[in-house]
Write an enzyme that holds these catalytic residues in place. Structure first.
Site, PDB file in Angstrom:
ATOM      1  CE  LYS A  84      -3.806  -2.275   2.528  1.00 25.60           C
ATOM      2  NZ  LYS A  84      -4.981  -2.201   1.625  1.00 25.60           N
ATOM      3  CE  LYS A 107     -15.377   2.573   3.293  1.00 23.57           C
ATOM      4  NZ  LYS A 107     -14.567   1.665   4.119  1.00 23.57           N
TER       5      LYS A 107
END
Ligand code: GPQ
Length: 836
Positions: A573, A682
């Site tokens: 990530k 989101k």
């Protein structure tokens, strides 16, 4: 004794049937009653925690009433149900969501205010239910919300961990793990002590001839652990449907197996047995995208699969249908391979207990299951050692060998000249020790396999599962791009933005049909609308700034660009890329003249996320972030131009504060490594822009919102393999700007350089597997473009509004309907019609 009350006596039941509160008066009455009786408190002795518990109990009563009606109705109609098996459900808080879903938040606000409480303070008393690690567990929670909202008859099945994901504290810049006592004071679960299943482990398999002379198998001896059901009601938004999440808890069984082992009067060993049994559901494994093959984890998996299947079959049998109808009544979705043993368990029950023939049983099994894959990372693909499984689940291992044999025979028939393919696709890996490949078992035992974003599903078909596409054809493999529930991630997290949108669209219907958001694009040039949009973002940033001040002591400038990366800490990530970028920025600012500094766009770089306790490199990244924060935040030459913040203990309720407050968020995984990502959705849904790689759902977000509204950078997935290959053969040159960053680290600018050698050397010396150096230049150049764009606030605002307007596709409702149509073949059911 028949449990159902005979008709002549039912009148009294109907008369006294529990009533739901609907008005403020009724709510206050229920609340006070719970505080005074259930909690044994009073107006002289009621703090915010007691007010929370009372409110939760009042709402719980309401949910239970609807839950009961829903279950009765679903049983009566006897339609096909969905069973979602997941080892993780990252639910977060329940009260706020329950109030919004049943449409009584404002009623509760007024009632609480009459009694002396502010609803926000009451809501904040709740502890998160954190039975998950990251995206996989949160996706399961979003599924539950959507399935209930869309009126699908659906149950979630999971484990009731005594300890959910650990609480993270930061001490001297290091992560420290603290146990999460979430069960104390949790009103949302409903113990079902009468619903138990005894689960067997170990023992051995006996062959025998049944009455018809057929060879049969029985699994004997070993030990028994009891599963006890705990139910959690799941209310849909704007509907009466209240589905069930059933979590299993383990306990020692008092069955005959235990008695054999107990020495009369040996109390100590009895207690030890008890504790050993309870260990099964004691703790959630804190790894994300990593499987380590521990026996206790396998025990958890079987315990939960066996209990859930027993429960599902018990329900099916009550309808007295023929076994062939099982797949018409039952759809079981496997959330990753963690529940893949359910495939074997169903086959075992059908052939060993119910006496079905192998082929007939296997037909039923494969029609029943669907399997969702969430990653291509090799270290996350589950494999269980054959000796381990032989010992714990001897009969299941036999059945796995049998499944594999029939499968390989069919492959051999179809590809007679391809010897290699057999060892490649075998469920059993011929290593030392031999291993059971759970993903292969899941593919072979399911009728549909899906990935979670287009790129991810394509990679599955062209790399990991290539052979299986050849064997089964492309139809078994499909894509369903992930989504998020707009109820929690817009309405609940960002009530003002939700209200502004509702005002413009004339209703809150967009919360049930998120594609309606596209209508706000018409207001992109509306001055008053734009101003309000900006005011809301600013207020959300202020709320986050307050949280930062309260938890870290740092003041951050709300006018600065809030740049956020919150997610599990993982090398793939690339939080390291982000923090190296921050150091680069710091060094650049320090080298500037006073005149040049005036042009700098002030930034707050915000990080959050947990590292798996055994993941040394991830912990090193957290340490570096905190050390950089120490230095940068105290540097008088920097002032407000740059602040670095690490928010400890990132979880769902913190995400609800953080997502609405970002200007920019980072989704910067090495291309081809992130299955989908869901926080990207989101953030955009809350009006933040994103910087990201061409990975996971970033690609589809770009397609939906337009490439002028996203900051993409970095190498593409198709180039990753070549680059790694080159590095491996020594063709590696550290990016010069990154070299400057490393030099600063090696000058001990952020404390002892030795603390960070693992990080720098993984790049400089060990092949830079995650391509941090290859992407560094592109990354910092793109951040310069972000700075420039942010200076034009009017254009930034237009990007923000346009992006939100185009996010309808990423609703979890779209996702759920796609699964329902293309995998489960289930229909919604109206629970408000009369039952009898
Ligand atoms: N995911 Cl295999 C997890 O959160 N944990 C895991 O163990 C595995 C996958 C994530 C994945 O990394 C994300 O890209 C997805 O968005 C998410 O699952 C939901 O599909």
């Amino acid at each position: 004794v028949e449990a159902s009350i005979p008709e002549p006596l039912r009148e009294a039941w109907r008369k006294h049937s529990a009533a739901e509160f609907n008005t403020k008066e009724e709510f206050e009455k229920d609340l006070v009653r719970h505080i005074e009786t259930t909690l044994a408190r009073s107006m002289y002795n009621c703090d915010e925690l007691a007010a929370y518990s009372g409110t939760a109990l009042a709402f719980r009563d309401r949910l239970i009433i609807e839950w009961n009606k829903t279950q009765q109705r679903q049983t009566f109609k006897d339609q096909k149900r969905i069973y979602y098996l997941s080892l993780e459900f990252l639910m977060g808080r329940t009260l706020d969501n329950a109030m919004l879903n049943v449409g009584l938040k404002e009623t509760a606000r007024d009632g609480l205010s009459d009694l002396g409480f502010r609803i926000e303070d009451v809501i904040n008393q709740e502890h998160d239910a954190a039975l998950g690690n990251g995206g996989l567990g949160r996706l399961a929670a979003c599924f539950l919300d959507s399935m209930a909202t869309l009126n699908y008859p659906a149950w979630g099945y999971g484990l009731r961990y005594r300890y959910g994901i650990f609480k993270q504290e930061i001490v001297n810049g290091y992560q420290v793990e603290v146990p999460d006592y979430w069960l104390d004071n949790n009103p949302w679960e409903f113990p079902r002590h009468e619903i138990t299943v005894d689960i067997q482990f170990y023992g051995n398999v006996k062959k025998y001839q049944d009455e018809s002379g057929k060879i049969a198998h029985s699994w004997e001896d070993g030990e028994i652990v009891r599963a006890i059901a705990y139910d959690v009601p799941i209310p849909g938004y704007g509907t009466k449907t209240t589905n069930n999440l059933r979590l299993w808890s383990s306990k020692a069984s008092s069955g005959e197996f235990d008695f054999q082992k107990f020495n009369a009067g040996d109390y100590e060993s009895a207690v030890a047995d008890q504790q050993r049994a309870e260990t099964i559901s004691a703790v959630l494994y804190p790894n994300d995208n990593l499987e380590r093959g521990k026996e206790l984890r396998l025990k958890q998996q079987y315990f939960w699969c066996a209990a859930s299947l027993f429960d599902i079959i018990r329900r099916f049998k009550k309808t007295k249908r023929a076994w062939g109808e099982f797949p018409d009544q039952v759809a079981i979705q496997l959330n990753d391979t963690h529940p893949a043993l359910a495939i074997v368990e169903l086959q075992r029950i059908l052939i060993d207990k119910e006496g079905l023939e192998w082929d007939e049983a296997w037909q039923i099994v494969t029609k029943t299951f669907g399997y969702t894959n969430h990653t291509v990372l090799p270290e996350a693909l589950e494999k269980w050692s054959v000796p381990l499984m032989q010992n714990l689940l001897p009969r299941h291992l036999q059945i796995i060998y049998e499944i594999n044999l029939f499968f390989l025979q069919s492959v051999e028939k179809r590809f007679p000249n391809d010897r290699e393919i057999l060892s490649r696709v075998s469920i059993i890996e011929e290593s030392h020790p031999k291993m059971v490949r759970m993903a292969y078992l899941a593919i072979i035992g399911s009728h549909k396999v899906n990935g979670v974003a287009e790129l991810h599903s394509d990679l599955l078909k062209t790399t990991l599962f290539k052979d299986f596409v050849k064997i089964y054809g492309p139809d078994r493999f499909t894509n369903v791009t992930n989504g998020i529930t707009p109820r929690r991630w817009l309405h609940q997290a960002n009530p003002r933005l939700s209200a502004l949108i509702a005002e413009k669209l004339g209703s809150y219907d967009f919360l049930k049909d998120l594609t309606l958001l596209d209508k706000i694009e018409a207001f992109v040039d509306d001055k008053a609308f734009r101003e309000e949009w900006a005011v809301i973002k600013r207020e959300n940033k202020l709320r986050l700034a307050e949280h930062i001040k309260a938890t870290t002591g740092y003041d951050v400038n709300p006018n600065a660009l809030f740049d956020v990366q919150v997610k599990r800490i993982h090398e793939y990530k690339r939080q390291q890329l982000n923090i190296f970028g921050v150091i680069h920025r710091y060094l650049s600012i320090k080298a500037m003249s006073a005149e040049e500094k005036k042009k700098v766009v002030p930034r707050v770089s915000i990080f959050g996320g947990k590292a798996a306790p055994g993941y040394w490199m991830a912990k090193t990244i957290i340490h570096l972030i905190n050390k950089v924060a120490d230095v940068v935040n105290k540097d008088p030459e920097i002032g407000d131009l740059l602040k670095v913040i690490f928010i400890a203990d990132y979880n769902v309720s913190k995400a609800e504060i953080i997502c609405p407050a970002s200007d920019l968020s980072e989704h910067i995984s090495t291309a081809g490594t992130e299955g989908s990502g869901t926080s990207n959705m989101k953030f955009v849904l809350n009006g933040g822009l994103i910087i990201g790689t061409c990975d996971g759902a970033n690609i589809e977000i770009t397609r939906e919102i337009g490439e002028q509204n996203i900051f993409l950078f970095g190498n593409l997935a198709e180039d990753v393999e070549d680059l790694r290959h080159k590095h491996f053969y020594g063709d590696f040159k550290l990016d010069p700007q990154l070299e400057r960053v490393f030099d600063a680290i090696k000058d001990n600018m952020f404390g002892d350089k030795a603390d960070f050698t693992a990080l720098t050397s993984s790049i400089e010396e060990h092949g830079d597997y995650y391509l941090v150096s290859d992407d560094f230049n592109s990354y910092i150049t793109t951040h310069e473009m972000v700075d420039e764009a942010f200076q034009n606030q009017e254009e930034w605002l237009a990007k923000s509004i346009t992006s939100v307007a185009r996010m309808g596709f990423f609703s979890m409702d779209r996702v759920t309907n796609e699964y329902a149509d293309s995998i489960w073949n289930v229909e919604p059911l109206d629970v408000t019609e009369e039952t009898d």
